[in-house]
Design a protein around this motif. Sequence first.
Motif, PDB file in Angstrom:
ATOM      1  N   GLU A   4       1.111  -1.173   0.002  1.00  0.00           N
ATOM      2  CA  GLU A   4      -0.202   0.116   0.098  1.00  0.00           C
ATOM      3  C   GLU A   4       0.848   1.347  -0.069  1.00  0.00           C
ATOM      4  OE1 GLU A   4      -3.051   0.740  -0.367  1.00  0.00           O
ATOM      5  OE2 GLU A   4      -4.071  -1.301   0.123  1.00  0.00           O
ATOM      6  N   ILE A   5       2.129   1.433   0.773  1.00  0.00           N
ATOM      7  CA  ILE A   5       2.745   2.372   0.723  1.00  0.00           C
ATOM      8  C   ILE A   5       3.865   2.429  -0.451  1.00  0.00           C
ATOM      9  CG2 ILE A   5       4.559   3.202   2.229  1.00  0.00           C
ATOM     10  CD1 ILE A   5       3.492   2.071   4.654  1.00  0.00           C
ATOM     11  N   VAL A   6       4.270   1.441  -0.660  1.00  0.00           N
ATOM     12  CA  VAL A   6       4.988   1.485  -1.876  1.00  0.00           C
ATOM     13  C   VAL A   6       4.932   0.238  -2.721  1.00  0.00           C
ATOM     14  CG1 VAL A   6       7.558   1.448  -3.005  1.00  0.00           C
ATOM     15  CG2 VAL A   6       7.121   2.587  -0.590  1.00  0.00           C
ATOM     16  N   PRO A   7       4.008   0.484  -3.762  1.00  0.00           N
ATOM     17  CA  PRO A   7       3.538  -0.844  -4.524  1.00  0.00           C
ATOM     18  C   PRO A   7       5.102  -1.519  -5.212  1.00  0.00           C
ATOM     19  CG  PRO A   7       2.345   1.089  -4.921  1.00  0.00           C
ATOM     20  CD  PRO A   7       3.291   1.492  -4.087  1.00  0.00           C
ATOM     21  N   GLY A   8       4.717  -2.839  -4.950  1.00  0.00           N
ATOM     22  CA  GLY A   8       5.916  -3.632  -5.529  1.00  0.00           C
ATOM     23  C   GLY A   8       7.010  -3.679  -4.606  1.00  0.00           C
ATOM     24  N   SER A   9       6.901  -3.221  -3.507  1.00  0.00           N
ATOM     25  CA  SER A   9       8.098  -3.181  -2.616  1.00  0.00           C
ATOM     26  C   SER A   9       8.304  -4.406  -1.765  1.00  0.00           C
ATOM     27  CB  SER A   9       8.280  -1.966  -1.502  1.00  0.00           C
ATOM     28  OG  SER A   9       7.045  -2.122  -0.916  1.00  0.00           O
ATOM     29  N   GLN A  10       9.087  -4.828  -1.335  1.00  0.00           N
ATOM     30  CA  GLN A  10       9.431  -6.186  -0.514  1.00  0.00           C
ATOM     31  C   GLN A  10       9.935  -5.877   1.101  1.00  0.00           C
ATOM     32  OE1 GLN A  10       9.163  -9.323  -1.912  1.00  0.00           O
ATOM     33  NE2 GLN A  10       8.550  -8.146  -3.423  1.00  0.00           N
TER      34      GLN A  10
END
Length: 934
Positions: A649-655
Amino acid sequence: MPIETTLHIDKRAIDHTSLPIAATELQVFESTDDDLSELAAFFTTNALNSQDIDEDNPAADDDFFAELDNEFDDFMADLHADPTAARRSRGLPLWVGLDAEWVFNEEHQSNTILSIQLYVPPQDAFSSDPIKQASIKKLSRVIYARSPTPAGRPSLQNNLRLLVDQALEARLLDEAPKVIYVAGFGLRFDLGALGDFPELKTQIDSVSGKVATVGAHAKMEYARTLITGDLLSPIVIGLRFIDVAAHVPVGTALRHIGLLLGKPKLDIPYPYSIERMDQYLREDRLGFEAYAMRDAEVAVDYAMRLAVFAKKKLGIESLPATASGLALKWCLNTLDNAKIDQHQAFGLCRTSTEVYHSTSKKVRTIREVEHTAMRRIMEPFLTDCYAGGRNEAYSIGPSSHGEWLDFDLAGAYSTGLVDLPLIDFEHPRPSLNVEDFLGHVAGYALLEFEHEEDTRFPVFAISRGGKGLIFPLKGLAYATAPEIQVAYDLNCKMTIRWGVVYSWLNNKTAELSFENRLFAPFVKEARLLRTQLKQEAYGKDSLEEQAAKLYANSIYGKICQSLRPKNVFDTRKVSSIRLKPSAITHPAIGAHVTGFIRAILAEILNKIPLNRSVLSCTTDGFITNANEQEMTDCLTGPLCLRFQALCDEIVPGSQMLEIKHKVAQVVCMKTRGQLTSAAIPGEKIILAKAGVQVVVKAAGELDGEGYKRLQNEKMLNIYLDRRPGKKILLRQFPSIRDQWEKGVDLYKFENRLLLSLEPDLKRSPFNPRMIEVEGRQRSHIALDTKPWHTVEDFDAARACLDAWRRNNCLKTLDDWHSLNNVIQFHITRLTLKNAGMQVMNLRNGLPLSDVLRRAFLRAYAHKALGLSPTITHKALAVWLTNLGYPTKISEPRSAKSQKLVLKSVPRTEEVMVLWHHLQNEFPEAKLDELLAAK
């Protein structure tokens, strides 16, 4: 009377491509004739020679009378002002950079102040007239001390008055500024160099170990001199002190800030050094001034850039004293914009009280914001549920060779904040049912727990004060709902003694949307802003982008501010006061976030394959030899899935997991103490110094990673060469309290502290072996660890360690056997005493096997455990002595007068050697009864 002497410098002698032009325009000395003579003798007679190349440019007669008319108008306006009102200046704020240079006087144990620097950058307060703009650079100045004594130190206020005088005279300012922003880096060092510091220090605040003006400005009286020579009546100019060091990550140097601004800090050329700036001044005054002025220039330019950034991008008009203060204002603004009721969100309420005011003889209404009654009831319990991060060493000594990865949770605490929707603090629901604490709920409990024996990483933390958090297999602990969820999934037995569950506000459905999270507006806006800054002209890692990151990560600290009583030094009152909570401090929120992060780590660590090792855990990261795919497979638990959803939600695509470092061998000293003994080419090393101060000499151009590697090498030597009683040199500055109360100068005084690099035993060590430290041609003991059964076991072991390490270091297998024998015996003894059973003592200087020898002799004398006297007492004593366990002939006989003690001897390797001898000699005896339970 002091006189002001102005010297002009030969600008032709300066390389304008490398020196700030402002430093070449004006040098001001506060001095008397005698002072100048003394100073000349101190710095050498030719230190201040210069050539005056500026030509006079007298004003035209019309300009003279125009200035006189303006001053007269100002004078008449002041005459008509209310004589009882406080007279304050009204001009635009003025920004000034401050820096100081000094050398330490070993004989007097004090600083000899050389100079202070005031740098005045172009700014909105000045006239936009291009002709007048050229005069701005003349306002910057280096002010030398009148003498090397404390009485000769420069006065900041006198020189600011002179600066304002000159700016008004040159018509750069229409009127005196209402406030002067004084910016510096490490401001308490520069303020201590001022002659008027005693007057200013009670008008300045202490905040987060630094000094600045937080509330009311400091006040400086200013009386302008008319052209006629008369003085206008004094007015008040506010002084606002800003320490730039409070707006950068801890450990950031001024050199780094200069690089961000494109104004690199100047180097001190050989053979000069920062310790001998007086020599630099004597032999190369222009170089000294350029170096000194650049520091003031960088500080004020950075502060001005931050102020513009805060205003334009964050909507904050005035730059707060600290990064966390700015983060708080930014956060509150986002909550307002999202229409979130802050009082309801944090358990607050408005109150009003009618009081009689004797001075005005009127009834007045006092309005305040207080905790609600329900929050006051729950506050102590919720505060007990708050604990810090998970910090443990799972290994001792050098690791095996391989690929060790240092993983971190991405934005752990800022992401954890978004896990919470708005909580309904007014309607807590008591519950003793474990199932009520499962799932996504805000739950807090005092519970008894017992993990299965093979649990590698227990969930619940028990605080042992200054020794940190301990994670035993069983005990009584305060816990949060996320921790209860992980423990439940690990089949931990739990009995809740007292617990409470809160409902969410404005969302009664099972599905919680991201938009309903309390801190979602702030975290989302912070991430969006950083993305925009990277895409705009600022670019990635720009000053503004790094500031946005720092501010976003600072908000969590304000939630936990003053959850437990903490005294701070009040520089205005010169006394200790209790630190107040912030506007968003709340124990339920702080406890949930820290519990959520600890629980996620426990969930991940317990899923790591058994054939993989974990070396340490520090707050939001851990070191393991599990590979990336294996770690991905560990992120399938309910809390990890919840955390990953927040990351998306905060950084789409982040791990959710990031690799920070990768090395081939790690040396684990203790909690927060890991070194790299074998690096991997092209990868960053692991270095955590466990609080040891390591200073190495390095070239100025060496980057941060290069400097870390030098520190790592020195730290490895310190660890491997340590010995009992070894002390290390600690160089530190006096505290703010000592500076304010005792008036001591700020210089690094030396103190020798006992080196403490032995393991802290937060877990029970086992599996001792010797492993070679790569590149050192020497071996060191290595141990794995497992959880303590109870926190009392830890207490007993730690007490033994604290006594043992006074004369020992844990470096060899012999060292381990010595320590382990003491620990195991005292844990066993404590268990027996708590059970009300008889115990035996460990005789000073004798091995642990001596306890088994004496216990056996008592059993033999009492004919217990199936023993019968088949040999004489003398023969028994001789037999034991020949085995290597010296026994007096009288001991077997006297043992009959002593009580038989069972289950009293721990099963260490040394003990079991003797036990097998005894069992082989007396096979019918039940000698296992002498040993402690497994």
